[in-house]
Design a protein around this motif. Structure first.
Motif, short mmCIF file in Angstrom:
data_model
loop_
_atom_site.label_atom_id
_atom_site.label_comp_id
_atom_site.label_asym_id
_atom_site.label_seq_id
_atom_site.Cartn_x
_atom_site.Cartn_y
_atom_site.Cartn_z
N LEU A 11 -11.59 -51.41 18.05
CA LEU A 11 -11.37 -50.23 19.27
C LEU A 11 -11.09 -49.07 18.71
CD1 LEU A 11 -11.10 -50.02 22.10
CD2 LEU A 11 -8.74 -50.76 21.81
N LYS A 12 -10.04 -48.87 17.71
CA LYS A 12 -9.53 -47.48 17.31
C LYS A 12 -10.77 -46.66 16.63
CE LYS A 12 -5.93 -49.44 15.05
NZ LYS A 12 -4.60 -49.45 14.05
N ASN A 13 -11.48 -47.49 15.84
CA ASN A 13 -12.83 -46.60 15.39
C ASN A 13 -13.64 -46.29 16.75
OD1 ASN A 13 -11.84 -46.86 12.78
ND2 ASN A 13 -13.13 -48.72 12.24
N ALA A 14 -13.79 -47.09 17.67
CA ALA A 14 -14.76 -46.87 18.72
C ALA A 14 -14.33 -45.49 19.36
CB ALA A 14 -15.01 -47.94 19.53
N GLN A 15 -13.02 -45.82 19.54
CA GLN A 15 -12.21 -44.33 20.45
C GLN A 15 -12.63 -43.14 19.76
OE1 GLN A 15 -8.61 -45.95 20.69
NE2 GLN A 15 -8.83 -46.61 23.07
N GLN A 16 -12.34 -43.16 18.42
CA GLN A 16 -12.58 -42.13 17.53
C GLN A 16 -13.98 -41.55 17.57
OE1 GLN A 16 -9.87 -40.11 16.05
NE2 GLN A 16 -8.59 -41.46 17.32
N ASP A 17 -14.99 -42.30 17.60
CA ASP A 17 -16.21 -42.17 17.51
C ASP A 17 -16.70 -41.56 18.90
OD1 ASP A 17 -16.82 -42.84 14.89
OD2 ASP A 17 -17.44 -44.98 15.32
N GLN A 18 -16.14 -41.93 19.94
CA GLN A 18 -16.50 -41.56 21.27
C GLN A 18 -15.96 -40.01 21.17
OE1 GLN A 18 -18.28 -42.59 24.10
NE2 GLN A 18 -19.08 -43.93 22.57
N GLY A 24 -19.45 -33.33 19.49
CA GLY A 24 -20.67 -32.89 18.90
C GLY A 24 -20.42 -31.69 18.07
N THR A 25 -21.52 -30.80 18.07
CA THR A 25 -21.33 -29.84 17.26
C THR A 25 -20.82 -28.43 17.82
OG1 THR A 25 -23.90 -29.43 17.63
CG2 THR A 25 -23.43 -30.59 15.71
N SER A 26 -20.47 -28.62 18.98
CA SER A 26 -20.06 -27.39 19.81
C SER A 26 -18.61 -27.33 20.03
CB SER A 26 -20.88 -27.21 20.92
OG SER A 26 -20.80 -28.30 21.77
N GLY A 27 -17.91 -27.99 19.00
CA GLY A 27 -16.45 -28.13 19.28
C GLY A 27 -15.71 -26.77 19.08
N ALA A 28 -14.20 -26.58 19.54
CA ALA A 28 -13.73 -25.41 19.31
C ALA A 28 -12.13 -25.76 19.70
CB ALA A 28 -13.99 -24.22 20.29
N TYR A 29 -11.31 -25.35 18.93
CA TYR A 29 -9.81 -25.26 19.13
C TYR A 29 -9.40 -23.88 19.57
CZ TYR A 29 -9.85 -29.02 15.77
OH TYR A 29 -10.06 -30.43 15.27
N ASP A 30 -8.78 -23.96 20.67
CA ASP A 30 -8.19 -22.91 21.27
C ASP A 30 -6.77 -22.90 21.33
OD1 ASP A 30 -10.65 -22.08 22.15
OD2 ASP A 30 -10.29 -22.80 24.19
N PHE A 31 -5.97 -21.74 20.79
CA PHE A 31 -4.77 -21.56 20.63
C PHE A 31 -4.09 -20.60 21.68
CE2 PHE A 31 -6.55 -23.23 16.59
CZ PHE A 31 -5.64 -24.19 16.02
N PHE A 59 -18.03 -32.70 14.18
CA PHE A 59 -16.63 -32.63 14.19
C PHE A 59 -16.12 -33.49 13.39
CE2 PHE A 59 -12.92 -34.27 16.65
CZ PHE A 59 -12.13 -32.97 16.65
N ALA A 60 -16.48 -34.56 13.17
CA ALA A 60 -15.81 -35.43 12.30
C ALA A 60 -16.62 -36.55 11.80
CB ALA A 60 -14.38 -36.30 12.99
N PRO A 61 -16.49 -37.27 10.66
CA PRO A 61 -17.41 -38.34 10.24
C PRO A 61 -17.07 -39.54 10.87
CG PRO A 61 -15.64 -38.29 8.54
CD PRO A 61 -15.46 -36.64 9.63
N ALA A 62 -17.93 -40.23 10.83
CA ALA A 62 -17.80 -41.78 11.48
C ALA A 62 -16.45 -42.40 11.06
CB ALA A 62 -18.90 -42.84 11.13
N ALA A 63 -15.80 -43.09 12.21
CA ALA A 63 -14.45 -43.44 11.99
C ALA A 63 -14.49 -44.86 11.05
CB ALA A 63 -13.77 -43.94 13.39
N ALA A 64 -13.51 -44.96 10.16
CA ALA A 64 -13.43 -46.04 9.40
C ALA A 64 -11.98 -46.44 8.83
CB ALA A 64 -14.41 -45.86 7.92
#
Length: 67
Positions: A11-18, A24-31, A59-64
């Motif tokens: 479940l934790k891996n599935a949540q992280q993968d979602q 995707g490739t359009s993520g951003a961190y706003d401060f 954004f991140a590799p597959a959760a493991a």
């Protein structure tokens, strides 16, 4: 109500993968300066945007998570 909830690794891996799929490739961190909004659905009002960091690839590799 229990405050020490346990979740399966699957479940934790599935949540992280979602999250990774959604960002995707359009993520951003706003401060912002100032205080945090009371929740994720609360609009940003008087806070000033200080910086934006863009994700240039997935954004991140597959959760493991390990057990």
């Amino acid at each position: 109500m229990a405050s020490d909830l346990k979740y399966s690794v699957a479940l934790k891996n599935a949540q992280q993968d979602q999250i990774t799929s959604k960002v995707g490739t359009s993520g951003a961190y706003d401060f912002y300066d100032g205080s945090n909004p009371s929740g994720p659905d609360t609009a940003i009002t008087t806070q000033n945007l200080l910086a934006t960091l863009l994700c240039s690839s997935t954004f991140a590799p597959a959760a493991a998570m390990a057990l």
